[in-house]
Scaffold this motif. Sequence first.
Motif, PDB file in Angstrom:
ATOM      1  N   ILE A   1       0.854  -1.177   0.000  1.00 34.83           N
ATOM      2  CA  ILE A   1       0.000   0.000   0.000  1.00 34.83           C
ATOM      3  C   ILE A   1       0.894   1.233   0.000  1.00 34.83           C
ATOM      4  CG2 ILE A   1      -0.202   0.138   2.518  1.00 34.83           C
ATOM      5  CD1 ILE A   1      -3.164   0.960   2.035  1.00 34.83           C
ATOM      6  N   ASP A   2       0.476   2.235  -0.726  1.00 35.07           N
ATOM      7  CA  ASP A   2       1.205   3.497  -0.802  1.00 35.07           C
ATOM      8  C   ASP A   2       0.296   4.594  -0.255  1.00 35.07           C
ATOM      9  OD1 ASP A   2       2.592   5.778  -1.378  1.00 35.07           O
ATOM     10  OD2 ASP A   2       2.940   5.324  -3.487  1.00 35.07           O
ATOM     11  N   PRO A   3       0.533   5.051   0.979  1.00 38.00           N
ATOM     12  CA  PRO A   3      -0.348   6.064   1.570  1.00 38.00           C
ATOM     13  C   PRO A   3      -0.477   7.327   0.731  1.00 38.00           C
ATOM     14  CG  PRO A   3       1.066   5.096   3.252  1.00 38.00           C
ATOM     15  CD  PRO A   3       1.572   4.600   1.922  1.00 38.00           C
ATOM     16  N   THR A   4       0.536   7.622  -0.089  1.00 38.14           N
ATOM     17  CA  THR A   4       0.439   8.828  -0.915  1.00 38.14           C
ATOM     18  C   THR A   4      -0.624   8.683  -2.001  1.00 38.14           C
ATOM     19  OG1 THR A   4       2.173   8.082  -2.456  1.00 38.14           O
ATOM     20  CG2 THR A   4       2.875   9.329  -0.512  1.00 38.14           C
ATOM     21  N   ASP A   5      -0.987   7.448  -2.318  1.00 39.18           N
ATOM     22  CA  ASP A   5      -2.063   7.224  -3.296  1.00 39.18           C
ATOM     23  C   ASP A   5      -3.442   7.441  -2.692  1.00 39.18           C
ATOM     24  OD1 ASP A   5      -0.330   6.588  -5.307  1.00 39.18           O
ATOM     25  OD2 ASP A   5      -0.525   4.417  -5.068  1.00 39.18           O
ATOM     26  N   LEU A   6      -3.512   7.533  -1.382  1.00 41.64           N
ATOM     27  CA  LEU A   6      -4.800   7.576  -0.700  1.00 41.64           C
ATOM     28  C   LEU A   6      -5.227   8.988  -0.312  1.00 41.64           C
ATOM     29  CD1 LEU A   6      -4.230   4.504   1.632  1.00 41.64           C
ATOM     30  CD2 LEU A   6      -5.557   4.566  -0.476  1.00 41.64           C
ATOM     31  N   GLN A   7      -4.585   9.990  -0.883  1.00 40.53           N
ATOM     32  CA  GLN A   7      -4.940  11.357  -0.544  1.00 40.53           C
ATOM     33  C   GLN A   7      -6.274  11.731  -1.178  1.00 40.53           C
ATOM     34  OE1 GLN A   7      -3.127  12.935   1.749  1.00 40.53           O
ATOM     35  NE2 GLN A   7      -1.967  11.020   1.746  1.00 40.53           N
ATOM     36  N   PRO A   8      -7.220  12.224  -0.408  1.00 39.90           N
ATOM     37  CA  PRO A   8      -8.524  12.606  -0.973  1.00 39.90           C
ATOM     38  C   PRO A   8      -8.399  13.878  -1.801  1.00 39.90           C
ATOM     39  CG  PRO A   8      -8.406  13.241   1.325  1.00 39.90           C
ATOM     40  CD  PRO A   8      -7.150  12.458   1.044  1.00 39.90           C
ATOM     41  N   VAL A   9      -9.190  13.948  -2.850  1.00 36.41           N
ATOM     42  CA  VAL A   9      -9.168  15.148  -3.692  1.00 36.41           C
ATOM     43  C   VAL A   9     -10.496  15.893  -3.628  1.00 36.41           C
ATOM     44  CG1 VAL A   9      -7.452  14.169  -5.254  1.00 36.41           C
ATOM     45  CG2 VAL A   9      -9.887  13.824  -5.733  1.00 36.41           C
ATOM     46  N   SER A  10     -11.478  15.293  -3.002  1.00 41.16           N
ATOM     47  CA  SER A  10     -12.796  15.913  -2.944  1.00 41.16           C
ATOM     48  C   SER A  10     -12.893  16.893  -1.774  1.00 41.16           C
ATOM     49  CB  SER A  10     -13.882  14.846  -2.790  1.00 41.16           C
ATOM     50  OG  SER A  10     -13.837  13.918  -3.844  1.00 41.16           O
ATOM     51  N   ASP A  11     -13.879  17.755  -1.833  1.00 39.69           N
ATOM     52  CA  ASP A  11     -14.248  18.612  -0.709  1.00 39.69           C
ATOM     53  C   ASP A  11     -14.932  17.708   0.317  1.00 39.69           C
ATOM     54  OD1 ASP A  11     -15.522  20.277   1.084  1.00 39.69           O
ATOM     55  OD2 ASP A  11     -16.083  21.752  -0.416  1.00 39.69           O
ATOM     56  N   LEU A  12     -14.191  17.308   1.363  1.00 41.92           N
ATOM     57  CA  LEU A  12     -14.693  16.286   2.275  1.00 41.92           C
ATOM     58  C   LEU A  12     -15.969  16.687   3.009  1.00 41.92           C
ATOM     59  CD1 LEU A  12     -11.431  14.733   3.752  1.00 41.92           C
ATOM     60  CD2 LEU A  12     -12.784  13.992   1.791  1.00 41.92           C
ATOM     61  N   PRO A  13     -16.072  17.901   3.568  1.00 45.01           N
ATOM     62  CA  PRO A  13     -17.322  18.268   4.246  1.00 45.01           C
ATOM     63  C   PRO A  13     -18.527  18.221   3.304  1.00 45.01           C
ATOM     64  CG  PRO A  13     -15.575  19.755   4.883  1.00 45.01           C
ATOM     65  CD  PRO A  13     -15.040  18.929   3.761  1.00 45.01           C
ATOM     66  N   ARG A  14     -18.318  18.669   2.084  1.00 43.45           N
ATOM     67  CA  ARG A  14     -19.423  18.651   1.111  1.00 43.45           C
ATOM     68  C   ARG A  14     -19.798  17.215   0.753  1.00 43.45           C
ATOM     69  NH1 ARG A  14     -19.371  21.767  -4.770  1.00 43.45           N
ATOM     70  NH2 ARG A  14     -21.477  21.167  -5.418  1.00 43.45           N
ATOM     71  N   LEU A  15     -18.779  16.358   0.567  1.00 40.17           N
ATOM     72  CA  LEU A  15     -19.049  14.962   0.234  1.00 40.17           C
ATOM     73  C   LEU A  15     -19.752  14.266   1.388  1.00 40.17           C
ATOM     74  CD1 LEU A  15     -18.537  12.755  -1.943  1.00 40.17           C
ATOM     75  CD2 LEU A  15     -16.475  12.150  -0.661  1.00 40.17           C
ATOM     76  N   ARG A  16     -19.300  14.522   2.590  1.00 40.34           N
ATOM     77  CA  ARG A  16     -19.925  13.925   3.770  1.00 40.34           C
ATOM     78  C   ARG A  16     -21.394  14.331   3.864  1.00 40.34           C
ATOM     79  NH1 ARG A  16     -19.601  10.572   8.606  1.00 40.34           N
ATOM     80  NH2 ARG A  16     -21.299  11.384   9.841  1.00 40.34           N
ATOM     81  N   ALA A  17     -21.688  15.610   3.627  1.00 38.92           N
ATOM     82  CA  ALA A  17     -23.066  16.102   3.714  1.00 38.92           C
ATOM     83  C   ALA A  17     -23.965  15.471   2.659  1.00 38.92           C
ATOM     84  CB  ALA A  17     -23.075  17.618   3.570  1.00 38.92           C
ATOM     85  N   LYS A  18     -23.353  15.003   1.575  1.00 37.66           N
ATOM     86  CA  LYS A  18     -24.129  14.360   0.506  1.00 37.66           C
ATOM     87  C   LYS A  18     -24.698  13.021   0.959  1.00 37.66           C
ATOM     88  CE  LYS A  18     -23.583  12.748  -4.286  1.00 37.66           C
ATOM     89  NZ  LYS A  18     -22.625  12.616  -5.422  1.00 37.66           N
ATOM     90  N   PHE A  19     -24.021  12.353   1.878  1.00 41.26           N
ATOM     91  CA  PHE A  19     -24.407  11.003   2.257  1.00 41.26           C
ATOM     92  C   PHE A  19     -24.904  10.867   3.695  1.00 41.26           C
ATOM     93  CE2 PHE A  19     -21.139  10.266  -1.095  1.00 41.26           C
ATOM     94  CZ  PHE A  19     -21.985   9.702  -2.041  1.00 41.26           C
ATOM     95  N   ALA A  20     -24.603  11.828   4.563  1.00 46.62           N
ATOM     96  CA  ALA A  20     -25.015  11.705   5.963  1.00 46.62           C
ATOM     97  C   ALA A  20     -25.131  13.076   6.604  1.00 46.62           C
ATOM     98  CB  ALA A  20     -24.015  10.853   6.741  1.00 46.62           C
ATOM     99  N   ALA A  21     -26.097  13.202   7.506  1.00 46.00           N
ATOM    100  CA  ALA A  21     -26.267  14.435   8.276  1.00 46.00           C
ATOM    101  C   ALA A  21     -25.205  14.491   9.373  1.00 46.00           C
ATOM    102  CB  ALA A  21     -27.665  14.478   8.890  1.00 46.00           C
ATOM    103  N   PRO A  22     -24.967  15.671   9.950  1.00 41.60           N
ATOM    104  CA  PRO A  22     -23.933  15.800  10.986  1.00 41.60           C
ATOM    105  C   PRO A  22     -24.131  14.864  12.173  1.00 41.60           C
ATOM    106  CG  PRO A  22     -24.608  17.964  10.199  1.00 41.60           C
ATOM    107  CD  PRO A  22     -25.543  16.983   9.585  1.00 41.60           C
ATOM    108  N   ASP A  23     -25.385  14.558  12.527  1.00 40.03           N
ATOM    109  CA  ASP A  23     -25.623  13.707  13.696  1.00 40.03           C
ATOM    110  C   ASP A  23     -25.779  12.234  13.324  1.00 40.03           C
ATOM    111  OD1 ASP A  23     -28.009  14.023  12.343  1.00 40.03           O
ATOM    112  OD2 ASP A  23     -29.235  14.109  14.170  1.00 40.03           O
ATOM    113  N   GLU A  24     -25.481  11.865  12.073  1.00 42.33           N
ATOM    114  CA  GLU A  24     -25.574  10.477  11.634  1.00 42.33           C
ATOM    115  C   GLU A  24     -24.176   9.880  11.483  1.00 42.33           C
ATOM    116  OE1 GLU A  24     -29.620  10.300   8.960  1.00 42.33           O
ATOM    117  OE2 GLU A  24     -27.838  11.173   8.042  1.00 42.33           O
ATOM    118  N   GLN A  25     -24.077   8.569  11.685  1.00 39.61           N
ATOM    119  CA  GLN A  25     -22.823   7.855  11.473  1.00 39.61           C
ATOM    120  C   GLN A  25     -22.900   7.111  10.144  1.00 39.61           C
ATOM    121  OE1 GLN A  25     -20.591   6.465  15.096  1.00 39.61           O
ATOM    122  NE2 GLN A  25     -22.663   6.143  15.869  1.00 39.61           N
ATOM    123  N   LEU A  26     -21.785   7.140   9.406  1.00 34.53           N
ATOM    124  CA  LEU A  26     -21.755   6.593   8.049  1.00 34.53           C
ATOM    125  C   LEU A  26     -20.954   5.298   8.020  1.00 34.53           C
ATOM    126  CD1 LEU A  26     -22.531   7.037   5.070  1.00 34.53           C
ATOM    127  CD2 LEU A  26     -20.378   8.320   4.807  1.00 34.53           C
TER     128      LEU A  26
END
Length: 394
Positions: free
Chosen positions: A187-212
């Motif tokens: 595994i190469d951790p440098t390949d695992l860097q996210p490129v998306s806007d994480l807060p926006r992506l998270r909000a797309k799939f779960a509310a702040p008080d929900e666990q994903l």
Amino acid sequence: MRILTLSWEYPPVVEGGLARHVRKLSEQLVRDGHEVHVVTRGGGRLSEHEERHGVHVHRVREPEFPKDDLDAFIAWVDHMNDDMLAAGAELGSGFDLVHSHDWLVAAAARQLARKRRIPWLVTVHATEYGRHQGWVDKHPQSHIHGVEKRMTRAADRVITCSEFMRQQVTEIYGLPRAKVTAIPNGIDPTDLQPVSDLPRLRAKFAAPDEQLVLLVGRLVYEKGFHLALDALPGLIRRVGKIRFLIAGSGTAEAELKAQAERLGLMEHGTFIGWTGDDVLHSLYRIADLCLVPSIYEPFGLVALEAMASGCPTIVADTGGLREVVPRGRKVGLRFRASSVRSLERMAQQLLTDEELRERLVAEAGEHVLRFDWADVARQTVAVYERLVASRTTA
């Protein structure tokens, strides 16, 4: 050393984890001073010959493979091997060995090695016997099992991705243990860097008080996604606000969606289909838990990626997952394989214990450093060198 590699997938043609393995190994071998030529498919849509990160890639022109007709797929594989044999023959001589990956390219690899009178090494990433829990007496499983058996017996050496797989291939194919070497995936951790806007992506799939809860992989029976779906209703009742997200595609997709509908789960999550690495690596970052409920798992790359991304992980106590999440090290939790109740209990424990989650993430961050591609390449080259030396002195 000059290496001729055969694989039915190589980026940007990706069907599963095999493509990433061949790419990362090949690129590391080049960095270590070796010359690597990969014969694969994708010609017509992509350049037939190109150099990618130092690796010489040669692509044969193949139409899209039939996905719902195994007999047609086997015929397609035969045609692909004919084309790979021709493409490999055009590369001339001077190679030290042929290294092929899985049964799909075995016919071409064997002939290329024999015609050049050089060693042939096979990496077995999975077996038909394992995928079907030993039920390989009927066609087409019997055909694929037969190809794998002949391949491993005819090859000069065999590599597996885990000690579990080493034991399996020696037993089911009747191979001497000395012929098979276990080298884990890297595994190469440098390949695992996210490129998306994480807060926006998270909000797309779960509310702040929900666990994903995240599940990643091919949607096929042996990945055990049906077990996770069966566990989710009870988990939701006990824990509360939970969303699930399934990333992947495969032959069981329609069946899994129908199961989710029957269980009343579609209002609690979604299937997003196959996703590229950029989005996938972001999903690991936004999830509260990654489940790997496999019934059969030769290694467990999803678990390794999730842990490297800081996502708490629960895996089935089976196969190569036992080596990725070893007992005695608090890097992730293991549930009793195929047990919905055990899976539900472990998931509840992790989702309700913040201290446990933090401890697992911290320990996993250190643990994944053991799975380094440079080390994987060194171990592979050691097999190459022994193989070539044995041929030279024979």
